[in-house]
Design a protein around this motif. Structure first.
Motif, mmCIF file in Angstrom:
data_model
loop_
_atom_site.group_PDB
_atom_site.id
_atom_site.type_symbol
_atom_site.label_atom_id
_atom_site.label_comp_id
_atom_site.label_asym_id
_atom_site.label_seq_id
_atom_site.Cartn_x
_atom_site.Cartn_y
_atom_site.Cartn_z
ATOM 1 N N ARG A 271 -12.538 13.955 -29.235
ATOM 2 C CA ARG A 271 -11.740 13.810 -27.642
ATOM 3 C C ARG A 271 -10.837 14.892 -27.765
ATOM 4 O O ARG A 271 -9.953 15.523 -27.812
ATOM 5 N N ASP A 274 -7.732 14.514 -30.086
ATOM 6 C CA ASP A 274 -7.819 15.388 -31.230
ATOM 7 C C ASP A 274 -7.083 15.945 -31.953
ATOM 8 O O ASP A 274 -6.793 16.607 -33.116
ATOM 9 N N ASN A 317 -13.048 10.345 -18.428
ATOM 10 C CA ASN A 317 -13.955 10.496 -19.419
ATOM 11 C C ASN A 317 -13.469 10.890 -20.199
ATOM 12 O O ASN A 317 -12.865 12.319 -20.515
ATOM 13 N N ASP A 318 -12.715 10.447 -21.894
ATOM 14 C CA ASP A 318 -11.911 11.136 -22.813
ATOM 15 C C ASP A 318 -12.753 11.949 -23.575
ATOM 16 O O ASP A 318 -11.525 12.658 -24.468
ATOM 17 N N ARG A 319 -13.516 12.750 -23.773
ATOM 18 C CA ARG A 319 -14.979 13.453 -24.478
ATOM 19 C C ARG A 319 -14.446 15.005 -23.957
ATOM 20 O O ARG A 319 -14.191 14.911 -22.726
#
Length: 415
Positions: A271, A274, A317-319
């Motif tokens: 993410r 990270d 979207n945090d991916r």
């Protein structure tokens, strides 16, 4: 409008979606926001309007739409309004209408399909899966697989755990071993042991029955690690197209796989938050829901930053890694990450790699670290191995050194 001969010319009518017209407009607006091209949006909108008009002409309420209704739409002989007539709808056309139905399900206009009643879930197996979810720290994919395997073995064990004994457990496992592969039956025995421990902990079966599950013999770590030479790894990375969004993304993925030995699932779940840019570290969520922070190599960090600034779609979207074409969403599964490696191998002209998935670069990273002088403990730390035996697998890569210490085969020695 009158024609020269006095006849009236019929004006072609546009398709009338009726009460679903508002949702057709919202559907096309959503497609535009997802980044689809104008032509794609127009095609999806035409399919959605056609499906909505067909529902109106067939007197089918939107709440009654299901897979059967969609199949009927795909087979119908079209007499709907509009200039273009469809004698037979293509599979692609029907898939567009199906996506419109999924949009209607999200809006609450159409009811979501209910699970197949012919495949009931065993209540005790469901409790076992819930126990795994909260106490064992394994992924949903593994939980689902364990549930299916236990359900299969219940056909032989029966539904009453009180009658289970060592002889019954052993017989069921050996019967399954005769009709499935050795790796598969090993996974089944792992699931069964967990299930028997769960039952014993809740007092519904005899204790220690998990020890009655026979061990399936199999050579462990018998093959050499599958890896690429460092020059081939660098060629994979260098051939990513820096002028295209997917090339920029793929380079960042390949560098993370090759430098840190990450798994495909690690890349898939990464993410945006990270990355600790000030510290130069990346958080990795590995197996068993364990989180560790690893140092981020300079070239991998630069590639990530380039991807975020130049190529990553601006979506909510945090991916970290998304598909490069609309709809912009995360990869569906680890296979998508492995496909990045497979396509890189094709671009590099490597026609006979030892494997074609993401683990190829993981093995290559471990082998490169070991040959550069890293200890097995250091390699195991980077790869996040739980057991030193797993890391010892890579000790076999230096065949020349092993030949120097290999002892002669006893059969060649004289008495």
């Amino acid at each position: 409008m009158a024609m020269p001969n006095g006849q009236l010319r019929r004006e072609p009518r546009c398709m009338d979606p009726g009460t679903l017209g508002t949702f057709v407009g919202e559907f096309t607006s959503q497609l535009k926001m997802l980044g689809h091209t104008r032509l794609t949006v127009a095609n999806y909108g035409a399919s959605a309007r056609h499906f909505a008009e067909w529902l109106r002409r067939s007197d089918i309420a939107s709440v009654d739409v299901d897979d059967g209704v969609i199949a009927r739409f795909g087979r119908h002989r079209c007499k709907c309004s509009g200039i273009r007539k469809y004698r037979r709808l293509s599979a692609r056309y029907v898939r567009r209408a199906r996506r419109f139905v999924r949009f209607l399900i999200d809006r609450g206009v159409v009811k979501a399909a209910t699970p197949n009643a012919s495949e009931p879930v065993n209540e005790r197996v469901a409790e076992f899966q819930d126990w795994l979810r909260h106490h064992r720290g394994i992924s949903e994919r593994t939980i689902d697989r364990h549930g299916r395997m236990v359900t299969r073995m219940l056909l032989g064990l029966g539904d009453d755990p009180k009658v289970y004994d060592a002889e019954l457990v052993r017989r069921v496992v050996l019967t399954e071993a005769q009709r499935t592969s050795r790796p598969h039956i090993k996974t089944m025995t792992t699931a069964l042991r967990g299930y028997l421990r769960f039952l014993a902990a809740h007092g519904v079966c005899r204790p220690w029955l998990d020890r009655a599950v026979p061990t399936i013999p199999q050579w462990r770590l018998s093959a050499l690690p599958r890896y690429l030479p460092p020059a081939d790894v660098e060629r994979l990375i260098a051939l990513c197209d820096p002028t295209k969004p997917h090339g920029i993304r793929d380079k960042a993925i390949l560098l993370l796989l090759a430098r840190l030995g990450l798994r495909a699932g690690d890349i898939l779940g990464m993410r945006l938050d990270d990355i600790a840019w000030d510290e130069g570290t990346v958080r990795v969520r590995g197996k068993g829901r364990r989180e560790v922070r690893l140092p981020l190599p300079q070239d991998a960090g630069d590639a990530l930053l380039h991807y975020l600034e130049q190529a990553r779609p601006l979506v909510d979207n945090d991916r970290m890694f998304l598909r490069s074409s609309a709809p912009y969403r995360p990869f569906a599964g680890p296979c998508g990450i492995s496909d990045v490696v497979r396509l890189a191998l094709e671009r590099a002209g490597i026609t006979d790699p030892p494997s074609r998935g993401a683990n190829l670069l993981r093995h290559s990273a471990a082998t490169a670290m070991l040959r550069a002088g890293a200890t097995l403990d250091a390699v195991g730390t980077v790869l996040r191995h739980r057991s030193a035996d797993t890391t010892a697998h890579y000790a076999k890569v230096d065949v020349a050194m092993l030949l120097q210490i290999a002892q002669p085969w006893p059969g060649d020695a004289s008495c």
